[in-house]
Write a protein that holds these residues in place. Structure first.
Motif, PDB file in Angstrom:
ATOM      1  N   THR A  53       0.861  -1.183   0.000  1.00  0.00           N
ATOM      2  CA  THR A  53       0.000   0.000   0.000  1.00  0.00           C
ATOM      3  C   THR A  53       0.902   1.240   0.000  1.00  0.00           C
ATOM      4  OG1 THR A  53      -0.039   0.123   2.409  1.00  0.00           O
ATOM      5  CG2 THR A  53      -1.743  -1.223   1.350  1.00  0.00           C
ATOM      6  N   ALA A  54       0.295   2.408  -0.118  1.00  0.00           N
ATOM      7  CA  ALA A  54       1.077   3.647  -0.054  1.00  0.00           C
ATOM      8  C   ALA A  54       1.795   3.748   1.292  1.00  0.00           C
ATOM      9  CB  ALA A  54       0.163   4.849  -0.262  1.00  0.00           C
ATOM     10  N   LYS A  55       1.123   3.289   2.353  1.00  0.00           N
ATOM     11  CA  LYS A  55       1.728   3.308   3.687  1.00  0.00           C
ATOM     12  C   LYS A  55       2.946   2.385   3.725  1.00  0.00           C
ATOM     13  CE  LYS A  55       0.525   2.476   8.554  1.00  0.00           C
ATOM     14  NZ  LYS A  55      -0.582   2.094   9.482  1.00  0.00           N
ATOM     15  N   GLY A  56       2.812   1.186   3.151  1.00  0.00           N
ATOM     16  CA  GLY A  56       3.921   0.250   3.124  1.00  0.00           C
ATOM     17  C   GLY A  56       5.091   0.773   2.313  1.00  0.00           C
ATOM     18  N   GLU A  57       4.801   1.403   1.173  1.00  0.00           N
ATOM     19  CA  GLU A  57       5.865   1.969   0.336  1.00  0.00           C
ATOM     20  C   GLU A  57       6.610   3.067   1.082  1.00  0.00           C
ATOM     21  OE1 GLU A  57       3.878   3.265  -3.154  1.00  0.00           O
ATOM     22  OE2 GLU A  57       3.790   1.255  -4.074  1.00  0.00           O
ATOM     23  N   ALA A  58       5.850   3.906   1.815  1.00  0.00           N
ATOM     24  CA  ALA A  58       6.479   5.013   2.558  1.00  0.00           C
ATOM     25  C   ALA A  58       7.381   4.484   3.666  1.00  0.00           C
ATOM     26  CB  ALA A  58       5.400   5.930   3.138  1.00  0.00           C
ATOM     27  N   GLN A  59       6.920   3.441   4.365  1.00  0.00           N
ATOM     28  CA  GLN A  59       7.722   2.893   5.454  1.00  0.00           C
ATOM     29  C   GLN A  59       8.950   2.156   4.936  1.00  0.00           C
ATOM     30  OE1 GLN A  59       5.748   1.021   8.778  1.00  0.00           O
ATOM     31  NE2 GLN A  59       3.859   2.169   8.447  1.00  0.00           N
ATOM     32  N   LEU A  60       8.808   1.483   3.813  1.00  0.00           N
ATOM     33  CA  LEU A  60       9.956   0.810   3.211  1.00  0.00           C
ATOM     34  C   LEU A  60      11.003   1.839   2.781  1.00  0.00           C
ATOM     35  CD1 LEU A  60      11.406  -1.686   2.134  1.00  0.00           C
ATOM     36  CD2 LEU A  60      10.049  -1.480   0.029  1.00  0.00           C
ATOM     37  N   ALA A  61      10.555   2.937   2.198  1.00  0.00           N
ATOM     38  CA  ALA A  61      11.474   3.977   1.733  1.00  0.00           C
ATOM     39  C   ALA A  61      12.201   4.641   2.899  1.00  0.00           C
ATOM     40  CB  ALA A  61      10.707   5.021   0.925  1.00  0.00           C
ATOM     41  N   SER A  62      11.484   4.837   4.007  1.00  0.00           N
ATOM     42  CA  SER A  62      12.088   5.521   5.160  1.00  0.00           C
ATOM     43  C   SER A  62      12.886   4.576   6.049  1.00  0.00           C
ATOM     44  CB  SER A  62      10.997   6.197   6.004  1.00  0.00           C
ATOM     45  OG  SER A  62      10.165   5.224   6.631  1.00  0.00           O
ATOM     46  N   GLY A  63      12.568   3.277   5.960  1.00  0.00           N
ATOM     47  CA  GLY A  63      13.234   2.312   6.827  1.00  0.00           C
ATOM     48  C   GLY A  63      12.723   2.343   8.254  1.00  0.00           C
ATOM     49  N   ILE A  64      11.594   3.025   8.467  1.00  0.00           N
ATOM     50  CA  ILE A  64      11.001   3.158   9.805  1.00  0.00           C
ATOM     51  C   ILE A  64       9.672   2.402   9.847  1.00  0.00           C
ATOM     52  CG2 ILE A  64      10.113   4.732  11.557  1.00  0.00           C
ATOM     53  CD1 ILE A  64      13.100   4.931  11.156  1.00  0.00           C
ATOM     54  N   PHE A  65       9.553   1.501  10.809  1.00  0.00           N
ATOM     55  CA  PHE A  65       8.322   0.741  10.994  1.00  0.00           C
ATOM     56  C   PHE A  65       7.441   1.464  12.006  1.00  0.00           C
ATOM     57  CE2 PHE A  65       6.329  -2.723  13.669  1.00  0.00           C
ATOM     58  CZ  PHE A  65       5.245  -2.913  12.826  1.00  0.00           C
ATOM     59  N   GLU A  66       6.217   1.786  11.585  1.00  0.00           N
ATOM     60  CA  GLU A  66       5.269   2.489  12.448  1.00  0.00           C
ATOM     61  C   GLU A  66       4.154   1.534  12.840  1.00  0.00           C
ATOM     62  OE1 GLU A  66       3.817   5.999  10.619  1.00  0.00           O
ATOM     63  OE2 GLU A  66       5.788   6.949  10.455  1.00  0.00           O
ATOM     64  N   GLU A  67       3.948   1.409  14.161  1.00  0.00           N
ATOM     65  CA  GLU A  67       2.899   0.527  14.662  1.00  0.00           C
ATOM     66  C   GLU A  67       1.912   1.329  15.498  1.00  0.00           C
ATOM     67  OE1 GLU A  67       2.345  -3.696  17.105  1.00  0.00           O
ATOM     68  OE2 GLU A  67       4.310  -2.719  17.004  1.00  0.00           O
ATOM     69  N   GLU A  68       0.643   1.269  15.106  1.00  0.00           N
ATOM     70  CA  GLU A  68      -0.402   1.974  15.835  1.00  0.00           C
ATOM     71  C   GLU A  68      -0.811   1.153  17.052  1.00  0.00           C
ATOM     72  OE1 GLU A  68      -4.560   2.711  14.256  1.00  0.00           O
ATOM     73  OE2 GLU A  68      -3.635   4.646  13.831  1.00  0.00           O
ATOM     74  N   LEU A  69      -0.735   1.756  18.234  1.00  0.00           N
ATOM     75  CA  LEU A  69      -1.052   1.062  19.476  1.00  0.00           C
ATOM     76  C   LEU A  69      -2.517   1.248  19.846  1.00  0.00           C
ATOM     77  CD1 LEU A  69       2.151   2.113  21.467  1.00  0.00           C
ATOM     78  CD2 LEU A  69       1.810   0.110  20.007  1.00  0.00           C
ATOM     79  N   ASP A  70      -2.936   0.625  20.950  1.00  0.00           N
ATOM     80  CA  ASP A  70      -4.323   0.730  21.397  1.00  0.00           C
ATOM     81  C   ASP A  70      -4.674   2.170  21.751  1.00  0.00           C
ATOM     82  OD1 ASP A  70      -4.671  -1.990  21.091  1.00  0.00           O
ATOM     83  OD2 ASP A  70      -4.197  -2.455  23.185  1.00  0.00           O
ATOM     84  N   GLU A  71      -5.965   2.487  21.633  1.00  0.00           N
ATOM     85  CA  GLU A  71      -6.441   3.818  21.971  1.00  0.00           C
ATOM     86  C   GLU A  71      -6.058   4.212  23.393  1.00  0.00           C
ATOM     87  OE1 GLU A  71     -10.609   4.373  21.554  1.00  0.00           O
ATOM     88  OE2 GLU A  71     -10.580   4.411  19.366  1.00  0.00           O
ATOM     89  N   THR A  72      -5.715   5.478  23.557  1.00  0.00           N
ATOM     90  CA  THR A  72      -5.475   6.015  24.885  1.00  0.00           C
ATOM     91  C   THR A  72      -6.033   7.435  24.915  1.00  0.00           C
ATOM     92  OG1 THR A  72      -3.810   6.377  26.602  1.00  0.00           O
ATOM     93  CG2 THR A  72      -3.203   6.965  24.349  1.00  0.00           C
ATOM     94  N   SER A  73      -6.027   8.063  26.077  1.00  0.00           N
ATOM     95  CA  SER A  73      -6.610   9.404  26.186  1.00  0.00           C
ATOM     96  C   SER A  73      -5.632  10.353  26.866  1.00  0.00           C
ATOM     97  CB  SER A  73      -7.932   9.371  26.957  1.00  0.00           C
ATOM     98  OG  SER A  73      -7.732   8.904  28.274  1.00  0.00           O
ATOM     99  N   TYR A  74      -5.825  11.630  26.589  1.00  0.00           N
ATOM    100  CA  TYR A  74      -5.021  12.688  27.193  1.00  0.00           C
ATOM    101  C   TYR A  74      -5.959  13.850  27.477  1.00  0.00           C
ATOM    102  CZ  TYR A  74      -0.611  15.075  28.165  1.00  0.00           C
ATOM    103  OH  TYR A  74       0.433  15.694  28.794  1.00  0.00           O
ATOM    104  N   PHE A  75      -5.785  14.486  28.638  1.00  0.00           N
ATOM    105  CA  PHE A  75      -6.668  15.588  29.023  1.00  0.00           C
ATOM    106  C   PHE A  75      -5.941  16.917  28.833  1.00  0.00           C
ATOM    107  CE2 PHE A  75      -8.388  11.934  31.208  1.00  0.00           C
ATOM    108  CZ  PHE A  75      -9.758  12.089  31.031  1.00  0.00           C
ATOM    109  N   VAL A  76      -6.623  17.855  28.172  1.00  0.00           N
ATOM    110  CA  VAL A  76      -6.056  19.182  27.948  1.00  0.00           C
ATOM    111  C   VAL A  76      -7.075  20.243  28.352  1.00  0.00           C
ATOM    112  CG1 VAL A  76      -4.631  18.353  26.024  1.00  0.00           C
ATOM    113  CG2 VAL A  76      -6.865  19.337  25.550  1.00  0.00           C
ATOM    114  N   GLN A  77      -6.577  21.434  28.656  1.00  0.00           N
ATOM    115  CA  GLN A  77      -7.426  22.564  29.032  1.00  0.00           C
ATOM    116  C   GLN A  77      -7.492  23.543  27.866  1.00  0.00           C
ATOM    117  OE1 GLN A  77      -5.915  22.174  33.687  1.00  0.00           O
ATOM    118  NE2 GLN A  77      -5.454  24.018  32.534  1.00  0.00           N
TER     119      GLN A  77
END
Length: 246
Positions: free
Chosen positions: A102-126
């Motif tokens: 996919t385009a995502k796979g091509e981009a990661q192969l080109a950069s040599g960086i593997f990106e893994e999306e983790l489970d949802e989490t939350s952050y509180f801001v004002q």
């Protein structure tokens, strides 16, 4: 918080300026939303050699199943099968008649960086709708206030009309980058927001002065934001325009 003592202190500070007098002193409040921001953290690692070889193979050869790739790379079929499913799940590759990147796979192969999306989490801001941005400070300092001032005069609604997702991403990323990491822990980042919702609205007092520079015959506004503990240029501009239009 003793608003009267703070007001007296700020008034003295303004009057210490040469040729300055105070024409009017007011206290208003502004709404500050506590937002719960839901997002998927992204973990970035240097791509290992096996994953890189698999992506190159999927990109250059017509492979219809993982077993063929295991034979080519001389790697345990179960490992290839597991990694193939992982890359399919992460959207790095797709399979129609054969596997392809996919385009995502091509981009990661080109950069040599593997990106893994983790489970949802939350952050509180004002978040302050008036500032259209995030304010830092301790909201708990206002818990003992029995009566809050009237709302800032330019406010029509306490609700957030528009939310710029980029502001949230930039702020949370900055906070994540400053967090200490345990030994061997990989830092995570944020690239998109799943959702954001207001879970609480607090009224924050702001202490306002309309002052006059007698030497220059010039009126100006000073507004002290009690949440940030600083003079607030955004609110000063709004108050000045409001008073001038009267």
């Amino acid at each position: 918080m003793d608003l009267q003592s703070l007001t007296d202190k700020l008034q003295q500070q303004i009057l210490q300026q040469k040729d300055v007098s105070i024409e009017k002193q007011m206290i208003f409040s502004i709404p500050v939303h506590t937002l719960e921001v839901i997002y998927h953290p992204v973990m970035r690692n240097a791509m290992d050699i096996l994953m890189k070889m698999m992506l190159i193979s999927f990109n250059k050869a017509r492979l219809t199943n993982a077993e063929l790739l295991a034979d080519i790379l001389l790697v345990e079929p179960l490992l290839i099968h597991d990694l193939t499913n992982k890359m399919l799940g992460l959207g790095m590759i797709k399979k129609e008649d054969a596997f392809s990147l996919t385009a995502k796979g091509e981009a990661q192969l080109a950069s040599g960086i593997f990106e893994e999306e983790l489970d949802e989490t939350s952050y509180f801001v004002q978040f302050s709708p008036l500032h259209e941005g995030i304010l830092e400070g301790d909201l708990e300092q206002f818990e003992e206030l029995e009566q809050f001032p009237e709302v800032f005069p330019t406010i029509d609604s306490e609700e957030i009309e528009e939310m710029n997702e980029a502001i949230l991403i930039q702020y949370i990323q900055q906070q994540l980058s400053e967090q200490p990491l345990a030994e061997g822990e990989v830092p995570s980042s944020i690239s998109s927001v799943v959702s954001s919702s207001s879970v609480q609205i607090n009224d924050v007092p702001v202490i306002c002065f309309m002052a006059h520079n007698d030497a220059e015959n010039q009126q100006f506004a000073r507004v002290y934001n009690t949440l940030t503990g600083e003079w607030d240029a955004k609110l000063e501009a709004l108050l000045f325009e409001f008073e001038k239009a009267k």
